[in-house]
Design a protein around this motif. Sequence first.
Motif, PDB file in Angstrom:
ATOM      1  N   MET A  23      31.735   3.211 -64.774  1.00  0.00           N
ATOM      2  CA  MET A  23      32.270   4.464 -64.292  1.00  0.00           C
ATOM      3  C   MET A  23      31.092   5.398 -64.021  1.00  0.00           C
ATOM      4  O   MET A  23      30.171   5.482 -64.824  1.00  0.00           O
ATOM      5  N   ASP A  24      31.159   6.120 -62.921  1.00  0.00           N
ATOM      6  CA  ASP A  24      30.114   7.089 -62.606  1.00  0.00           C
ATOM      7  C   ASP A  24      30.613   8.508 -62.885  1.00  0.00           C
ATOM      8  O   ASP A  24      31.770   8.721 -63.259  1.00  0.00           O
ATOM      9  N   ALA A  25      29.725   9.499 -62.701  1.00  0.00           N
ATOM     10  CA  ALA A  25      30.052  10.890 -63.018  1.00  0.00           C
ATOM     11  C   ALA A  25      31.231  11.392 -62.191  1.00  0.00           C
ATOM     12  O   ALA A  25      32.104  12.102 -62.706  1.00  0.00           O
ATOM     13  N   THR A  26      31.296  11.020 -60.933  1.00  0.00           N
ATOM     14  CA  THR A  26      32.381  11.472 -60.065  1.00  0.00           C
ATOM     15  C   THR A  26      33.720  10.928 -60.542  1.00  0.00           C
ATOM     16  O   THR A  26      34.714  11.659 -60.615  1.00  0.00           O
ATOM     17  N   THR A  39      30.864   9.067 -77.154  1.00  0.00           N
ATOM     18  CA  THR A  39      30.527  10.416 -76.692  1.00  0.00           C
ATOM     19  C   THR A  39      29.215  10.400 -75.918  1.00  0.00           C
ATOM     20  O   THR A  39      29.114  10.997 -74.838  1.00  0.00           O
ATOM     21  N   LEU A  40      28.208   9.715 -76.445  1.00  0.00           N
ATOM     22  CA  LEU A  40      26.916   9.631 -75.762  1.00  0.00           C
ATOM     23  C   LEU A  40      27.067   8.998 -74.385  1.00  0.00           C
ATOM     24  O   LEU A  40      26.503   9.487 -73.403  1.00  0.00           O
ATOM     25  N   LYS A  41      27.852   7.922 -74.301  1.00  0.00           N
ATOM     26  CA  LYS A  41      28.067   7.265 -72.996  1.00  0.00           C
ATOM     27  C   LYS A  41      28.767   8.195 -72.018  1.00  0.00           C
ATOM     28  O   LYS A  41      28.407   8.259 -70.833  1.00  0.00           O
ATOM     29  N   ALA A  42      29.772   8.934 -72.485  1.00  0.00           N
ATOM     30  CA  ALA A  42      30.482   9.865 -71.613  1.00  0.00           C
ATOM     31  C   ALA A  42      29.562  10.985 -71.144  1.00  0.00           C
ATOM     32  O   ALA A  42      29.562  11.347 -69.956  1.00  0.00           O
ATOM     33  N   LEU A  74      34.458   9.933 -63.578  1.00  0.00           N
ATOM     34  CA  LEU A  74      34.770  10.543 -64.868  1.00  0.00           C
ATOM     35  C   LEU A  74      35.342  11.946 -64.675  1.00  0.00           C
ATOM     36  O   LEU A  74      36.357  12.299 -65.280  1.00  0.00           O
ATOM     37  N   ARG A  75      34.710  12.737 -63.811  1.00  0.00           N
ATOM     38  CA  ARG A  75      35.222  14.090 -63.540  1.00  0.00           C
ATOM     39  C   ARG A  75      36.624  14.041 -62.942  1.00  0.00           C
ATOM     40  O   ARG A  75      37.492  14.838 -63.312  1.00  0.00           O
ATOM     41  N   ALA A  76      36.847  13.107 -62.024  1.00  0.00           N
ATOM     42  CA  ALA A  76      38.173  12.974 -61.398  1.00  0.00           C
ATOM     43  C   ALA A  76      39.226  12.582 -62.430  1.00  0.00           C
ATOM     44  O   ALA A  76      40.356  13.064 -62.381  1.00  0.00           O
ATOM     45  N   LEU A  77      38.851  11.733 -63.360  1.00  0.00           N
ATOM     46  CA  LEU A  77      39.769  11.301 -64.408  1.00  0.00           C
ATOM     47  C   LEU A  77      40.105  12.450 -65.356  1.00  0.00           C
ATOM     48  O   LEU A  77      41.264  12.635 -65.748  1.00  0.00           O
ATOM     49  N   GLN A  78      39.101  13.240 -65.705  1.00  0.00           N
ATOM     50  CA  GLN A  78      39.290  14.285 -66.706  1.00  0.00           C
ATOM     51  C   GLN A  78      39.764  15.618 -66.130  1.00  0.00           C
ATOM     52  O   GLN A  78      40.320  16.437 -66.860  1.00  0.00           O
ATOM     53  N   ALA A  79      39.585  15.861 -64.844  1.00  0.00           N
ATOM     54  CA  ALA A  79      39.933  17.164 -64.243  1.00  0.00           C
ATOM     55  C   ALA A  79      41.390  17.563 -64.486  1.00  0.00           C
ATOM     56  O   ALA A  79      41.648  18.687 -64.946  1.00  0.00           O
TER      57      ALA A  79
END
Length: 169
Positions: free
Chosen positions: A1-4, A82-85, A6-11
């Motif tokens: 999973m990349d930053a984009t 947490t570190l991975k996220a 992850l942000r889309a999942l959590q938004a």
Amino acid sequence: MDATALRALQAPIKDQYRTAPDSAVITLKAKGTLDDTKIACKVETGRAIAEAGLHPASGGSGLELCSGDMLLEALVACAGVTLKAVATALEIPLRSGTVIAEGDLDFRGTLGVDKEAPVGFRSIRLFFALDTDASEDKLAQLLKLTERYCVVFQTLNRKPALSVAVTSA
């Protein structure tokens, strides 16, 4: 999973928590059953039954899990996730990594041998060994945010309100 991703999942989750703060509060539960034949407790982990017993330093056989080890394992799991996220969100590439937790216990307290000896961990150390090309500044930020957002670390760091109750079956 990349930053984009992850942000889309959590938004949407973050938006919900901003608009309905009470929806962010959940109650996690753990359940165990006392063993009928030995000093042990069978804990339901959601994936299997983990049998916890006395540590050999307090008279246990060593065949069952030690709850102190389980606490450190929970810290390692939470800190690692947490570190991975955080690394994903900050776009810090990690080739590999190891998380280690160590804790010092004085069993004189647990066994009531010395009333001045603490019951429980007197110190816990958390280490990360990371294979990354990230700068020292990025690693410092990664560590700071991991510490800030790791639920188990923060629970240990800031004692929650605790209560104990008993009922007759």
